[in-house]
Structure formats: structure tokens, C-alpha cells
Design a protein around this motif. Structure first.
Motif, short mmCIF file in Angstrom:
data_model
loop_
_atom_site.label_atom_id
_atom_site.label_comp_id
_atom_site.label_asym_id
_atom_site.label_seq_id
_atom_site.Cartn_x
_atom_site.Cartn_y
_atom_site.Cartn_z
N ARG A 142 5.41 3.41 0.52
CA ARG A 142 6.60 2.92 -0.20
C ARG A 142 7.48 4.11 -0.55
NH1 ARG A 142 5.70 -2.09 1.18
NH2 ARG A 142 3.97 -1.28 2.37
N PHE A 143 8.77 3.90 -0.53
CA PHE A 143 9.73 4.93 -0.91
C PHE A 143 10.36 4.55 -2.25
CE2 PHE A 143 9.39 5.18 3.68
CZ PHE A 143 9.21 6.54 3.87
N ILE A 144 10.16 5.41 -3.25
CA ILE A 144 10.64 5.15 -4.60
C ILE A 144 11.93 5.93 -4.82
CG2 ILE A 144 10.00 5.03 -7.03
CD1 ILE A 144 8.03 3.64 -5.05
N SER A 145 13.01 5.22 -5.09
CA SER A 145 14.28 5.90 -5.33
C SER A 145 14.24 6.68 -6.63
CB SER A 145 15.41 4.87 -5.40
OG SER A 145 16.60 5.47 -5.90
N MET A 146 14.59 7.97 -6.55
CA MET A 146 14.73 8.83 -7.73
C MET A 146 16.21 9.15 -7.97
SD MET A 146 11.61 11.44 -6.79
CE MET A 146 12.38 12.74 -7.74
N GLN A 147 17.07 8.38 -7.34
CA GLN A 147 18.49 8.67 -7.35
C GLN A 147 19.18 8.02 -8.56
OE1 GLN A 147 20.22 10.67 -5.09
NE2 GLN A 147 21.81 10.43 -6.64
N PRO A 182 0.81 -1.22 0.00
CA PRO A 182 0.00 0.00 0.00
C PRO A 182 0.84 1.26 0.00
CG PRO A 182 0.00 -1.02 2.18
CD PRO A 182 0.66 -1.99 1.25
N GLY A 183 0.25 2.33 -0.55
CA GLY A 183 0.90 3.63 -0.57
C GLY A 183 0.76 4.34 0.75
N PRO A 184 1.05 5.62 0.76
CA PRO A 184 1.37 6.47 -0.40
C PRO A 184 2.75 6.16 -0.99
CG PRO A 184 1.72 7.66 1.64
CD PRO A 184 1.09 6.37 2.04
N LEU A 185 2.93 6.61 -2.23
CA LEU A 185 4.20 6.46 -2.91
C LEU A 185 4.99 7.75 -2.74
CD1 LEU A 185 3.01 4.75 -6.23
CD2 LEU A 185 3.86 3.65 -4.13
N ILE A 186 6.16 7.64 -2.11
CA ILE A 186 6.98 8.82 -1.80
C ILE A 186 8.31 8.70 -2.52
CG2 ILE A 186 8.07 10.14 0.04
CD1 ILE A 186 6.03 8.87 1.98
N GLY A 187 8.57 9.60 -3.44
CA GLY A 187 9.85 9.61 -4.12
C GLY A 187 10.91 10.30 -3.28
N PHE A 188 12.14 9.82 -3.36
CA PHE A 188 13.20 10.48 -2.61
C PHE A 188 14.54 10.33 -3.33
CE2 PHE A 188 13.83 6.19 -1.42
CZ PHE A 188 14.95 6.01 -0.62
#
Length: 283
Positions: free
Chosen positions: A159-164, A126-132
Motif C-alpha cells: 500500500r502507498f500512504i500519502s504523506m503529502q 497486505p503491506g508493506p506500507l510505503i509512505g510517499f
């Protein structure tokens, strides 16, 4: 420049305008994207020369815009009555902050791809989906240490979505210990080669929390609620003071303010919680 008359702010009705980048990094295409709406409406035709990776975003957002790729031969060959850089357009179309905010139009991502990526990420839980994003090749930046992310990752849901970009393996292994099973790295997204897919990834998120980088600017241009953490150095991409950004209404700035990063990270985490809780926009 001979043979290339500069636009002086006069009426563009019946005239063809060519817009180009003359200085600045990729962020300039995000900061000034919204002003192209009023420019297209004012001119008979507006041609803009963009960094090749951004052409799909610009064409999707402004169907009436003549989008061409940056290149030495392209500018000289552009059939236009007057020429301008992005800063000149800002001077005349965004003379002050209220005017800068009024015409904001987010860049339009590939909606099919947005839905596909969001579905893929939510299938992990489940979310929220958080980019970092946390790192930079710019050695002059004062960045939070990986350990400074511990409380933020541990306290926020979802969830933490890698934007790196770059080699993220060691950092992700450490983050996984603080948010077990909630860190997602999508190897199909490579912002260095496919900016359109990166834009779709960001648009699939509920919010973003990041250091100052290309992703922060793109998130702002897409209208995604974003918290950007700034060190105490001067950054051309962001206002010198305050927490709002006229060109990115969805962005809120958290400044280190001479303190340890732990304080700024705590504030950033609180703002993200406000966003995902629907309490506010992070102010």
C-alpha cells in the motif's frame, strides 16, 4: 548577548543550559534531535525551546529534558547559566561524522497511535506500507512530474500512504490508475496542525520514498528506512555529496545528477525494493 552568556564548549557539569533555534526551518529540530541525549547527560539541566507542534515528540523521547515552547518571552525568562543554538551543540558534540552517528536516538512517537494507524492501513490490504510525497510549495525545486511516479508505483508491492500536504485529490486520482486499490490518503493526519499524529503515521510505515521535505527529515529522525530524491539544487538540509546522512542513519539519498527524473525514480524504486525485501538498507 548581555545577560545571556554563550556556552563555549566548556564542561557543563553543575550548569544549566538553554538551547534555542536562532535560524533555520523545522528541519533543524529533526537534524539535531539526537545530540540532546549527550547534552542532557552532561548538564545539570537542559532546557530546549521547540516549535510547539514538536513538544510531545521531544518530551516523550527525552523525559529528562525541560521542553518549553518557542516564544519571545520564553527565552528571556529561561533560568539558565549558559545559552546555545543547535549549531553550537553540533560543533562540540558532533565534531565529525563518526561521532555524529554514534549517539543516534530516534524520536519516540506515540506507540498506541502508531499501532492504531498501522492496523487501519493494513485492514485495506497486505503491506508493506510505503509512505510517499511528491509536491512542494517551493517553486524553486525541480520535482518529478506525476507521470514520473508511474513505474515506481506500478512495480512496488503493498500500500502507498500519502504523506503529502495540500490539495492532493487530482494527484491521487492519477496515482490510483497506476496502483489501483493501493493508494491510501488518511484525512485524519494533517502535518500542518498535528505533527505528533504525522510522526505516528510515518512510524507506522515500513519505508518512505519522497522528495526533500519536512516529512523526509521527520522520517530520518524517527529512524524509518527512507529514500530521499534530491534535485540538482543545493539543499541545506542534506549533504552536498554522497548518499548517506550522518544525522539520519536510516536515510539514503538518490540524486538526480543532471539526468531525467525517470533514471532517479528507477534507482529510488530499486532501493525501496531492497529495503522491503530485507536485502539491505537501500544502499
Amino acid at each position: 548577548m548581555p545577560g545571556r552568556p554563550e556556552w563555549d564548549g566548556s564542561d557543563l557539569a553543575g550548569r544549566r543550559l538553554a538551547v534555542e533555534r536562532r535560524e533555520g526551518d523545522l528541519a533543524i529540530f529533526f537534524q539535531f534531535a539526537s545530540l540532546l541525549g549527550p547534552v542532557v547527560a552532561a548538564a545539570e539541566r537542559c532546557t530546549v525551546l521547540v516549535e510547539p507542534r514538536l513538544a510531545p515528540l521531544y518530551r516523550r523521547t527525552y523525559p529528562g529534558l525541560d521542553v518549553r515552547l518557542e516564544g519571545e518571552g520564553e527565552v528571556a525568562a529561561t533560568d539558565a547559566d549558559v545559552f546555545a543554538c543547535f549549531e553550537t551543540l553540533a560543533k562540540h558534540f558532533w565534531p565529525d561524522e563518526p561521532t555524529a552517528r554514534a549517539p543516534f536516538l530516534p524520536l519516540e512517537p506515540d506507540r498506541r497511535l502508531v499501532a492504531e494507524l498501522r492496523s487501519t492501513y493494513l485492514a485495506r490490504g497486505p503491506g508493506p506500507l510505503i509512505g510517499f510525497a511528491w509536491g512542494s510549495l517551493n517553486k524553486s525545486k525541480d520535482l518529478p512530474a506525476l507521470d514520473d511516479w508511474r513505474a515506481l508505483l506500478g512495480n512496488l508491492p503493498g500500500r502507498f500512504i500519502s504523506m503529502q500536504y495540500g490539495d492532493v485529490g487530482p494527484a491521487l486520482a492519477q496515482f490510483e490508475r497506476w496502483a489501483p486499490g493501493r493508494i491510501i490518503h488518511d484525512a485524519s493526519v494533517d502535518q500542518l496542525s498535528d505533527m505528533d499524529r504525522f510522526a505516528a503515521q510515518i512510524a507506522a510505515l515500513n519505508t518512505v520514498v519522497t522528495i526533500s521535505n519536512t516529512g523526509a527529515n521527520l522520517a530520518g529522525a524517527l529512524g524509518v528506512p527512507t529514500v530521499v530524491m534530491l534535485d540538482d539544487g543545493f539543499r541545506l538540509s542534506w549533504p552536498a555529496f554522497g548518499e548517506t546522512v550522518a544525522t539520519y542513519p536510516s536515510v539514503r539519498l538518490v540524486r538526480k545528477g543532471g539526468q531525467a527524473w525517470a533514471s532517479a525514480m528507477q534507482e529510488a524504486g530499486g532501493r525501496v525494493m531492497q529495503i522491503i525485501s530485507g536485502v539491505g538498507d537501500g544502499r
